[in-house]
Design a protein around this motif. Sequence first.
Motif, PDB file in Angstrom:
ATOM      1  N   ALA A   7      34.685  51.007  51.532  1.00  0.00           N
ATOM      2  CA  ALA A   7      34.394  49.999  50.264  1.00  0.00           C
ATOM      3  C   ALA A   7      34.287  50.930  49.014  1.00  0.00           C
ATOM      4  O   ALA A   7      34.618  50.333  47.846  1.00  0.00           O
ATOM      5  CB  ALA A   7      33.040  49.295  50.551  1.00  0.00           C
ATOM      6  N   ALA A   8      33.670  51.794  49.121  1.00  0.00           N
ATOM      7  CA  ALA A   8      33.557  52.934  47.738  1.00  0.00           C
ATOM      8  C   ALA A   8      34.875  53.271  47.232  1.00  0.00           C
ATOM      9  O   ALA A   8      34.937  53.114  46.044  1.00  0.00           O
ATOM     10  CB  ALA A   8      32.753  54.118  48.287  1.00  0.00           C
ATOM     11  N   ILE A   9      35.535  53.836  48.233  1.00  0.00           N
ATOM     12  CA  ILE A   9      37.078  54.168  47.798  1.00  0.00           C
ATOM     13  C   ILE A   9      37.822  53.184  47.394  1.00  0.00           C
ATOM     14  O   ILE A   9      38.414  53.000  46.519  1.00  0.00           O
ATOM     15  CB  ILE A   9      37.851  54.944  48.849  1.00  0.00           C
TER      16      ILE A   9
ATOM     17  N   ALA B 147      39.362  52.718  43.539  1.00  0.00           N
ATOM     18  CA  ALA B 147      40.850  52.567  43.370  1.00  0.00           C
ATOM     19  C   ALA B 147      41.099  51.217  42.631  1.00  0.00           C
ATOM     20  O   ALA B 147      41.893  51.187  41.697  1.00  0.00           O
ATOM     21  CB  ALA B 147      41.470  52.703  44.655  1.00  0.00           C
ATOM     22  N   SER B 148      40.510  50.403  42.982  1.00  0.00           N
ATOM     23  CA  SER B 148      40.653  48.961  42.320  1.00  0.00           C
ATOM     24  C   SER B 148      40.211  49.052  40.740  1.00  0.00           C
ATOM     25  O   SER B 148      40.624  48.372  39.929  1.00  0.00           O
ATOM     26  CB  SER B 148      39.995  47.757  43.008  1.00  0.00           C
ATOM     27  N   ASN B 149      38.949  49.619  40.641  1.00  0.00           N
ATOM     28  CA  ASN B 149      38.517  49.782  39.159  1.00  0.00           C
ATOM     29  C   ASN B 149      39.391  50.460  38.272  1.00  0.00           C
ATOM     30  O   ASN B 149      39.774  49.902  37.098  1.00  0.00           O
ATOM     31  CB  ASN B 149      37.193  50.645  39.176  1.00  0.00           C
ATOM     32  N   LEU B 150      39.872  51.605  38.732  1.00  0.00           N
ATOM     33  CA  LEU B 150      41.056  52.272  38.064  1.00  0.00           C
ATOM     34  C   LEU B 150      42.437  51.135  37.641  1.00  0.00           C
ATOM     35  O   LEU B 150      42.782  51.055  36.543  1.00  0.00           O
ATOM     36  CB  LEU B 150      41.588  53.531  38.767  1.00  0.00           C
ATOM     37  N   ALA B 151      42.851  50.509  38.727  1.00  0.00           N
ATOM     38  CA  ALA B 151      43.882  49.533  38.670  1.00  0.00           C
ATOM     39  C   ALA B 151      43.669  48.566  37.533  1.00  0.00           C
ATOM     40  O   ALA B 151      44.399  47.945  36.752  1.00  0.00           O
ATOM     41  CB  ALA B 151      44.411  49.166  40.115  1.00  0.00           C
TER      42      ALA B 151
ATOM     43  N   ALA C 252      45.081  47.516  34.078  1.00  0.00           N
ATOM     44  CA  ALA C 252      45.923  46.470  33.853  1.00  0.00           C
ATOM     45  C   ALA C 252      45.027  45.482  32.556  1.00  0.00           C
ATOM     46  O   ALA C 252      45.902  45.029  31.932  1.00  0.00           O
ATOM     47  CB  ALA C 252      45.500  45.422  35.086  1.00  0.00           C
ATOM     48  N   PHE C 253      43.744  45.605  32.436  1.00  0.00           N
ATOM     49  CA  PHE C 253      43.010  44.971  31.408  1.00  0.00           C
ATOM     50  C   PHE C 253      43.297  45.378  30.103  1.00  0.00           C
ATOM     51  O   PHE C 253      43.389  44.824  28.931  1.00  0.00           O
ATOM     52  CB  PHE C 253      41.717  44.529  31.892  1.00  0.00           C
ATOM     53  N   PHE C 254      43.219  46.805  30.100  1.00  0.00           N
ATOM     54  CA  PHE C 254      42.926  47.434  28.898  1.00  0.00           C
ATOM     55  C   PHE C 254      43.956  48.409  28.530  1.00  0.00           C
ATOM     56  O   PHE C 254      43.952  49.138  27.560  1.00  0.00           O
ATOM     57  CB  PHE C 254      41.529  48.113  28.752  1.00  0.00           C
ATOM     58  N   SER C 255      45.123  48.289  29.357  1.00  0.00           N
ATOM     59  CA  SER C 255      46.223  49.202  28.661  1.00  0.00           C
ATOM     60  C   SER C 255      47.093  48.852  27.498  1.00  0.00           C
ATOM     61  O   SER C 255      47.152  47.553  27.576  1.00  0.00           O
ATOM     62  CB  SER C 255      47.323  49.563  29.743  1.00  0.00           C
ATOM     63  N   ALA C 256      47.199  49.722  26.506  1.00  0.00           N
ATOM     64  CA  ALA C 256      47.894  49.034  25.248  1.00  0.00           C
ATOM     65  C   ALA C 256      49.281  48.790  25.580  1.00  0.00           C
ATOM     66  O   ALA C 256      50.132  48.840  26.103  1.00  0.00           O
ATOM     67  CB  ALA C 256      47.779  50.171  24.156  1.00  0.00           C
TER      68      ALA C 256
ATOM     69  N   LYS D 288      36.519  41.883  37.888  1.00  0.00           N
ATOM     70  CA  LYS D 288      36.120  42.951  38.361  1.00  0.00           C
ATOM     71  C   LYS D 288      35.013  42.762  39.501  1.00  0.00           C
ATOM     72  O   LYS D 288      35.330  43.265  40.824  1.00  0.00           O
ATOM     73  CB  LYS D 288      35.908  44.280  37.590  1.00  0.00           C
ATOM     74  N   GLY D 289      34.275  41.947  39.090  1.00  0.00           N
ATOM     75  CA  GLY D 289      33.054  41.780  39.974  1.00  0.00           C
ATOM     76  C   GLY D 289      33.740  40.720  41.291  1.00  0.00           C
ATOM     77  O   GLY D 289      33.390  41.082  42.369  1.00  0.00           O
ATOM     78  N   ALA D 290      34.811  40.061  40.972  1.00  0.00           N
ATOM     79  CA  ALA D 290      35.289  39.190  42.362  1.00  0.00           C
ATOM     80  C   ALA D 290      36.112  40.125  43.071  1.00  0.00           C
ATOM     81  O   ALA D 290      36.058  39.988  44.368  1.00  0.00           O
ATOM     82  CB  ALA D 290      36.182  38.046  41.486  1.00  0.00           C
ATOM     83  N   ALA D 291      36.670  41.219  42.297  1.00  0.00           N
ATOM     84  CA  ALA D 291      37.459  42.083  43.245  1.00  0.00           C
ATOM     85  C   ALA D 291      36.646  43.145  44.096  1.00  0.00           C
ATOM     86  O   ALA D 291      36.904  43.099  45.181  1.00  0.00           O
ATOM     87  CB  ALA D 291      38.438  42.952  42.280  1.00  0.00           C
TER      88      ALA D 291
END
Length: 124
Positions: free
Chosen positions: A106-108, A112-116, A120-124, A69-72
């Motif tokens: 950038a904020a938007i 959006a990328s945080n949600l995606a 992607a990382f934590f969906s079961a 996430k930091g890289a993104a």
Amino acid sequence: STHPLKFLVLPRVLAATLAVPALVAVGDVIGILGGWLVATGRLGFVSAPYLRLSLDFLEPLDWASSLAKGAAFGFLCALMGCWFGMTSGRGAMGVGRATKGAVVAAAIAILASNLALTEAFFSA
């Protein structure tokens, strides 16, 4: 002549994409140490078990997701700043509008990328 994307945009985007995860890692370590300081100094926890249990609860996916996430986020911030900077209008008014546009975009993009990425990382 020199190509502006090669000499202006690429170094900034690459630097932010690499530097922000390093800052996130430093922030993660400071957060763990800050929690340790409060737990041992104010709440009376024993030091060694606190650190061991804190690190036991952290999974590799937690570290990987925070660095990814930091890289993104670094990539998106730098990209928006460069895009709006390269397309800004003339004078102080143009630079001000470009700055405001870059911050909003950038904020938007980060939201959006945080949600995606979280999905992607934590969906079961």
